[in-house]
Design a protein around this motif. Structure first.
Motif, PDB file in Angstrom:
ATOM      1  N   VAL A 194      85.468 -21.747 -56.074  1.00  8.67           N
ATOM      2  CA  VAL A 194      85.773 -21.689 -57.507  1.00  8.67           C
ATOM      3  C   VAL A 194      84.461 -21.528 -58.262  1.00  8.67           C
ATOM      4  N   GLN A 195      84.368 -20.498 -59.104  1.00  6.90           N
ATOM      5  CA  GLN A 195      83.180 -20.326 -59.923  1.00  6.90           C
ATOM      6  C   GLN A 195      83.325 -21.171 -61.183  1.00  6.90           C
ATOM      7  N   GLY A 196      82.301 -21.964 -61.482  1.00 10.59           N
ATOM      8  CA  GLY A 196      82.346 -22.784 -62.672  1.00 10.59           C
ATOM      9  C   GLY A 196      81.351 -23.916 -62.598  1.00 10.59           C
ATOM     10  N   VAL A 197      81.337 -24.744 -63.623  1.00 11.10           N
ATOM     11  CA  VAL A 197      80.438 -25.889 -63.707  1.00 11.10           C
ATOM     12  C   VAL A 197      81.108 -27.072 -63.012  1.00 11.10           C
ATOM     13  N   GLY A 198      80.372 -27.740 -62.144  1.00  9.50           N
ATOM     14  CA  GLY A 198      80.953 -28.764 -61.282  1.00  9.50           C
ATOM     15  C   GLY A 198      81.447 -30.010 -61.972  1.00  9.50           C
ATOM     16  N   PHE A 199      81.013 -30.255 -63.209  1.00  6.40           N
ATOM     17  CA  PHE A 199      81.508 -31.435 -63.925  1.00  6.40           C
ATOM     18  C   PHE A 199      82.505 -31.060 -65.023  1.00  6.40           C
ATOM     19  N   ASP A 200      82.903 -29.781 -65.065  1.00 10.22           N
ATOM     20  CA  ASP A 200      83.911 -29.341 -66.028  1.00 10.22           C
ATOM     21  C   ASP A 200      85.304 -29.714 -65.499  1.00 10.22           C
ATOM     22  N   GLU A 201      86.103 -30.358 -66.340  1.00 10.11           N
ATOM     23  CA  GLU A 201      87.400 -30.859 -65.899  1.00 10.11           C
ATOM     24  C   GLU A 201      88.330 -29.745 -65.429  1.00 10.11           C
ATOM     25  N   GLU A 202      88.395 -28.650 -66.173  1.00  8.79           N
ATOM     26  CA  GLU A 202      89.281 -27.555 -65.788  1.00  8.79           C
ATOM     27  C   GLU A 202      88.858 -26.934 -64.464  1.00  8.79           C
ATOM     28  N   THR A 203      87.547 -26.812 -64.279  1.00 11.12           N
ATOM     29  CA  THR A 203      87.037 -26.272 -63.007  1.00 11.12           C
ATOM     30  C   THR A 203      87.419 -27.184 -61.848  1.00 11.12           C
ATOM     31  N   LEU A 204      87.266 -28.483 -62.033  1.00 16.04           N
ATOM     32  CA  LEU A 204      87.594 -29.434 -60.969  1.00 16.04           C
ATOM     33  C   LEU A 204      89.086 -29.434 -60.666  1.00 16.04           C
ATOM     34  N   ILE A 205      89.904 -29.345 -61.684  1.00 12.03           N
ATOM     35  CA  ILE A 205      91.355 -29.300 -61.455  1.00 12.03           C
ATOM     36  C   ILE A 205      91.723 -28.044 -60.673  1.00 12.03           C
ATOM     37  N   LYS A 206      91.105 -26.926 -61.025  1.00  9.19           N
ATOM     38  CA  LYS A 206      91.346 -25.678 -60.294  1.00  9.19           C
ATOM     39  C   LYS A 206      90.931 -25.814 -58.825  1.00  9.19           C
ATOM     40  N   ALA A 207      89.900 -26.611 -58.582  1.00 10.59           N
ATOM     41  CA  ALA A 207      89.408 -26.807 -57.215  1.00 10.59           C
ATOM     42  C   ALA A 207      90.245 -27.830 -56.435  1.00 10.59           C
ATOM     43  N   GLY A 208      91.155 -28.527 -57.110  1.00 11.61           N
ATOM     44  CA  GLY A 208      92.027 -29.469 -56.418  1.00 11.61           C
ATOM     45  C   GLY A 208      91.587 -30.903 -56.472  1.00 11.61           C
ATOM     46  N   VAL A 209      90.861 -31.289 -57.524  1.00  9.91           N
ATOM     47  CA  VAL A 209      90.312 -32.642 -57.587  1.00  9.91           C
ATOM     48  C   VAL A 209      91.399 -33.717 -57.611  1.00  9.91           C
ATOM     49  N   GLU A 210      92.578 -33.384 -58.107  1.00 11.26           N
ATOM     50  CA  GLU A 210      93.642 -34.385 -58.217  1.00 11.26           C
ATOM     51  C   GLU A 210      94.189 -34.797 -56.858  1.00 11.26           C
ATOM     52  N   ASP A 211      93.951 -33.987 -55.832  1.00 16.02           N
ATOM     53  CA  ASP A 211      94.346 -34.334 -54.461  1.00 16.02           C
ATOM     54  C   ASP A 211      93.129 -34.485 -53.553  1.00 16.02           C
ATOM     55  N   CYS A 212      91.978 -34.712 -54.172  1.00  9.76           N
ATOM     56  CA  CYS A 212      90.716 -34.738 -53.427  1.00  9.76           C
ATOM     57  C   CYS A 212      90.462 -36.112 -52.806  1.00  9.76           C
ATOM     58  N   ASP A 213      90.023 -36.131 -51.551  1.00  7.83           N
ATOM     59  CA  ASP A 213      89.644 -37.372 -50.870  1.00  7.83           C
ATOM     60  C   ASP A 213      88.164 -37.670 -51.032  1.00  7.83           C
ATOM     61  N   VAL A 214      87.343 -36.625 -50.997  1.00  7.40           N
ATOM     62  CA  VAL A 214      85.893 -36.778 -51.053  1.00  7.40           C
ATOM     63  C   VAL A 214      85.301 -35.661 -51.908  1.00  7.40           C
ATOM     64  N   MET A 215      84.326 -36.022 -52.746  1.00  7.36           N
ATOM     65  CA  MET A 215      83.579 -35.028 -53.514  1.00  7.36           C
ATOM     66  C   MET A 215      82.101 -35.201 -53.216  1.00  7.36           C
ATOM     67  N   ALA A 216      81.433 -34.098 -52.898  1.00  9.89           N
ATOM     68  CA  ALA A 216      79.996 -34.128 -52.623  1.00  9.89           C
ATOM     69  C   ALA A 216      79.271 -33.258 -53.635  1.00  9.89           C
ATOM     70  N   ALA A 217      78.392 -33.868 -54.438  1.00  9.11           N
ATOM     71  CA  ALA A 217      77.596 -33.146 -55.430  1.00  9.11           C
ATOM     72  C   ALA A 217      76.210 -32.923 -54.848  1.00  9.11           C
ATOM     73  N   VAL A 218      75.917 -31.683 -54.439  1.00 10.91           N
ATOM     74  CA  VAL A 218      74.682 -31.423 -53.694  1.00 10.91           C
ATOM     75  C   VAL A 218      73.881 -30.278 -54.315  1.00 10.91           C
ATOM     76  N   THR A 219      73.900 -30.167 -55.635  1.00  5.96           N
ATOM     77  CA  THR A 219      73.049 -29.182 -56.300  1.00  5.96           C
ATOM     78  C   THR A 219      71.603 -29.671 -56.264  1.00  5.96           C
ATOM     79  N   GLN A 220      70.678 -28.844 -56.752  1.00  5.91           N
ATOM     80  CA  GLN A 220      69.272 -29.235 -56.791  1.00  5.91           C
ATOM     81  C   GLN A 220      68.916 -29.960 -58.082  1.00  5.91           C
ATOM     82  N   SER A 221      69.905 -30.235 -58.911  1.00  3.47           N
ATOM     83  CA  SER A 221      69.680 -30.950 -60.168  1.00  3.47           C
ATOM     84  C   SER A 221      70.278 -32.344 -60.081  1.00  3.47           C
TER      85      SER A 221
END
Length: 219
Positions: free
Chosen positions: A49-76
């Motif tokens: 999914v192209q988008g900003v990782g902390f944007d709610e709509e982007t996360l919902i599109k990525a399936g965050v509501e059924d997500c077991d684990v999220m890994a934030a591994v950007t360089q920022s």
């Protein structure tokens, strides 16, 4: 099978996503730059999914509501921190792990209770070990050690009990404390203490041993 969202598709994110995909997890990778997905290679069988990782709509599109684990591994670190906070507080993701790029920010991560991996090398391997060890079992990180709290699983051994000394000797760990599965008693163990299947255990484990030790952790 874990549903995992990986935010950041650089060297670490793409390596982690492929490791998880090969291990049978359902993986979705988020990155603001669509060109970054080329790092995943042709063998990657997850989604992007192209988008900003902390944007709610982007996360919902990525399936965050059924997500077991999220890994934030950007360089920022700031981005990883925001992703972790959104995942934890808005979507109640059971296990959120953030890459800590600058050690000077470690205190902020600790104060917010964020599970993190610090370093510039072997980051993907460390995050992968945390994920396969069973989400929700991590309490804290001390250098090369993890403090875990988990329900003891001995069913795969076809046993009901195990001695503390046996568990520590065979797996190079330290059992800090335990509580009976029914909550009837808790104790700081001796080497001769007996642990029962289903007991709640507090243990100190080296990063590199978490994956092999995960068979003792109830899902």
């Amino acid at each position: 099978m874990n549903n995992v969202i990986v935010v950041g598709c650089g060297r670490v994110g793409s390596q982690l996503a492929n490791m998880l995909s090969d291990n049978g997890s359902n993986v979705c990778v988020i990155d603001r730059n669509a060109d970054a997905f080329a790092n995943l290679g042709r063998s990657f069988n997850g989604s992007t999914v192209q988008g900003v990782g902390f944007d709610e709509e982007t996360l919902i599109k990525a399936g965050v509501e059924d997500c077991d684990v999220m890994a934030a591994v950007t360089q920022s670190d700031n981005t990883n921190l925001m992703v972790a906070e959104v995942g934890n507080r808005l979507f109640d993701v059971p296990h959120v792990i953030a890459r800590l790029y600058n050690p000077d920010h470690e205190r902020a991560y600790m104060q917010l209770g964020i599970d993190y991996v610090c370093g510039t090398s072997l980051v993907a391997e460390d995050v992968f070990s945390k994920i396969v060890s069973g989400h929700g079992s991590h309490l804290d990180t001390f250098g090369e050690f993890e403090v875990l709290r988990f329900s003891l699983d001995l069913t795969w051994m076809d046993r009901r009990t195990i001695r503390v000394s046996e568990l520590e000797r065979d797996h190079d760990i330290r059992i800090i404390a335990f509580e009976r599965g029914d909550g009837s008693a808790s104790s700081i163990p001796t080497r001769d203490s007996i642990l029962y299947n289903g007991d709640s255990v507090l243990a100190c484990v080296r990063h590199e041993l978490i994956e092999s030790f995960s068979k003792y952790i109830q899902d």
